[in-house]
Design an enzyme around this catalytic site. Structure first.
Site, PDB file in Angstrom:
ATOM      1  N   PHE A 165       0.863  -1.172   0.000  1.00  0.00           N
ATOM      2  CA  PHE A 165       0.000   0.000   0.000  1.00  0.00           C
ATOM      3  C   PHE A 165       0.907   1.232   0.000  1.00  0.00           C
ATOM      4  CE2 PHE A 165      -2.786   3.136   2.106  1.00  0.00           C
ATOM      5  CZ  PHE A 165      -3.886   3.044   1.271  1.00  0.00           C
TER       6      PHE A 165
ATOM      7  N   TYR B 162     -10.654  -0.797  11.268  1.00  0.00           N
ATOM      8  CA  TYR B 162     -11.909  -0.356  10.664  1.00  0.00           C
ATOM      9  C   TYR B 162     -12.335  -1.202   9.479  1.00  0.00           C
ATOM     10  CZ  TYR B 162      -8.380   2.314   8.016  1.00  0.00           C
ATOM     11  OH  TYR B 162      -7.283   2.690   7.291  1.00  0.00           O
ATOM     12  N   LYS B 163     -11.574  -2.226   9.136  1.00  0.00           N
ATOM     13  CA  LYS B 163     -11.960  -3.119   8.042  1.00  0.00           C
ATOM     14  C   LYS B 163     -12.698  -4.331   8.627  1.00  0.00           C
ATOM     15  CE  LYS B 163      -8.400  -1.720   4.710  1.00  0.00           C
ATOM     16  NZ  LYS B 163      -7.708  -0.629   5.409  1.00  0.00           N
TER      17      LYS B 163
ATOM     18  N   ARG C 247     -12.939  -4.303  -6.798  1.00  0.00           N
ATOM     19  CA  ARG C 247     -12.649  -5.072  -5.583  1.00  0.00           C
ATOM     20  C   ARG C 247     -13.948  -5.393  -4.852  1.00  0.00           C
ATOM     21  NH1 ARG C 247      -8.460  -3.058  -1.345  1.00  0.00           N
ATOM     22  NH2 ARG C 247     -10.193  -1.643  -0.986  1.00  0.00           N
TER      23      ARG C 247
ATOM     24  N   ASP D  48       2.234  -6.070   7.948  1.00  0.00           N
ATOM     25  CA  ASP D  48       1.033  -5.240   7.895  1.00  0.00           C
ATOM     26  C   ASP D  48      -0.154  -6.186   7.711  1.00  0.00           C
ATOM     27  OD1 ASP D  48      -1.180  -3.724   7.019  1.00  0.00           O
ATOM     28  OD2 ASP D  48       0.108  -2.171   6.167  1.00  0.00           O
TER      29      ASP D  48
END
Length: 446
Positions: free
Chosen positions: A155, A249-250, A398, A224
């Site tokens: 990322f 938060y995912k 996605r 990560d």
């Protein structure tokens, strides 16, 4: 040459066959949902008629959160005020909530602290890893470990921070494909920053193998976990991971901007030298000593005053994990993504999309990424028709599958809607048969 009646009969037969295939998939979805051991968890979330497949960006809201936040605001802040740091447990929240997350990471208590953002925790972990490598001394040949490896597909923010950490520590930064890290790590490698699941393709990287290879080279492994924690087993302790970070938060459903977490392996905690020493990580935080003395244990991963409102919202969100085995979550994740891919193959015209998510289960996270011409427009239409996924430049759709609340019926409906939309969104520059008023396409494979 066939007459118009024969052609009409053929086209009608194709339509009937396509409808039968859809009916079969819908019936199969209903059976799988009925047999799903996690099906009751769906009722613990605030959902609507939309099919929500973007939990790999922002998890849905658990029902327990709003009332808990109201209580924190009205009573703990509104009435108790400053007393809540002790009487309501605010001060110990980062470690207490860390211990709630730890089982999902395969970590024993006392190794996870919650606070700050993922980016800040990446910085803390990577700089601390290089400092620990320096403290351990040079490699056997006397050469300083002056190199940081970073996942080449990382990322972007992780890459930016890795570059800054390299400048700060006097190291060079070398991007390497995750799969090649075991061969590329050398006696110059201090640490490597690797994504467990690639955010774009959904590829699951080999955490046990890469960690072992880095250790064999004398380097530390920093992982990560943003796209894996809460979707699949991680087993940090079992695989000897040194440091790890992740957002909440995912798949952990902590809410927008929810605080991240930092895992510091117990054996490394006495040597963890944070580049951001703050009063919250001081051994005597209220002593206001001008000299910094780090707290013992995982507390030294803290920096400043915790974000109490978001922390306690996260704590309430984590209640949905009560009684849930991460192995069951992984089993459903794989079943959902297998089923969605099967539906896409059956419904979507050949060549219109291409999966870039690995077929092999040991290489797949909990999302499906499809290359699709005109992807931005297609996703816009999907959202307009109540299927919420997301788009990654330049051409990737996605779809994130969150096993606690995503159903097999959701997966079937999403694939069916995708097929309908790509039939009239040109993508390749020419209108489709459906857009031109032609016959319905039959089931084909991608």
């Amino acid at each position: 040459m066939a007459d118009i009646t024969d052609i009409g009969d053929t086209l009608s037969g194709h339509a009937v066959a396509a409808a039968a295939v859809r009916d079969d998939f819908a019936a199969h979805a209903a059976r799988m949902d009925a047999d799903d051991p996690l099906r009751a968890k769906r009722t613990e979330f605030v959902l609507d008629e939309a099919v929500y497949l973007d939990g790999n960006s922002l998890g849905a809201l658990p029902h327990a959160v709003p009332e808990r936040v109201r209580e924190v605001i009205s009573r703990e802040w509104g009435e108790l005020r400053i007393r809540s740091w002790s009487e309501s447990g605010w001060w110990t929240a980062p470690e207490r909530i860390g211990d709630r997350i730890a089982p999902l990471l395969g970590a024993a208590p006392g190794q996870v602290v919650v606070g700050d953002s993922t980016s800040i925790n990446v910085f803390k972990a990577l700089v601390a890893a290089v400092r620990m490598a320096d403290e351990a001394g040079p490699a056997a040949n006397g050469v300083r470990r002056d190199e940081i490896l970073v996942d080449a597909a990382t990322f972007p923010t992780d890459g930016y921070i890795a570059k800054s950490a390299a400048r700060l520590t006097g190291c060079t930064l070398r991007p390497v494909e995750a799969a090649l890290m075991p061969a590329e790590a050398s006696d110059r490698t201090a640490a490597a920053l690797v994504n467990h699941v690639d955010y774009r393709s959904g590829r699951l990287n080999d955490l046990p193998g890469i960690t072992a290879a880095l250790h064999e080279a004398g380097a530390l492994a920093v992982w990560d976990l943003c796209h894996s924690a809460g979707a699949l087993p991680v087993d940090l302790d079992a695989h000897g991971v040194d440091l790890a970070v992740g957002c909440t938060y995912k798949y952990l459903n902590g809410g927008p901007g929810a605080p991240a977490y930092l895992y510091i392996r117990a054996e490394h905690q006495p040597r963890f030298d944070s580049p951001l020493p703050g009063w919250n990580s001081h051994a005597d935080p209220f002593g206001m000593d001008p000299e910094y003395t780090p707290a013992p244990g995982v507390e030294r991963g803290r920096v400043g005053t915790p974000d109490i409102l978001s922390l306690l919202a996260l704590e309430a969100a984590l209640e949905v994990w009560e009684g849930v085995a991460i192995e069951d979550v992984r089993a459903k994740s794989l079943a959902l993504t297998d089923f969605f891919l099967a539906c896409v193959r059956a419904y979507v015209p050949r060549g219109r999309v291409r999966s870039v998510t690995p077929e092999r289960h040991d290489e797949r996270g909990s999302q499906v990424a499809l290359e699709c011409a005109g992807a931005a427009e297609v996703m816009g239409e999907l959202i307009r028709h109540g299927v919420i996924g997301d788009f990654r430049h330049p051409d990737v759709l996605r779809f994130g599958f969150t096993p606690l609340y995503t159903s097999f019926a959701d997966a079937e409906h999403a694939a069916r809607t995708l097929a309908e939309i790509v039939a009239y969104v040109p993508g390749d520059g020419s209108a489709s048969a459906v857009a031109a008023g032609g016959p319905e396409q039959g089931p084909v494979t991608i």
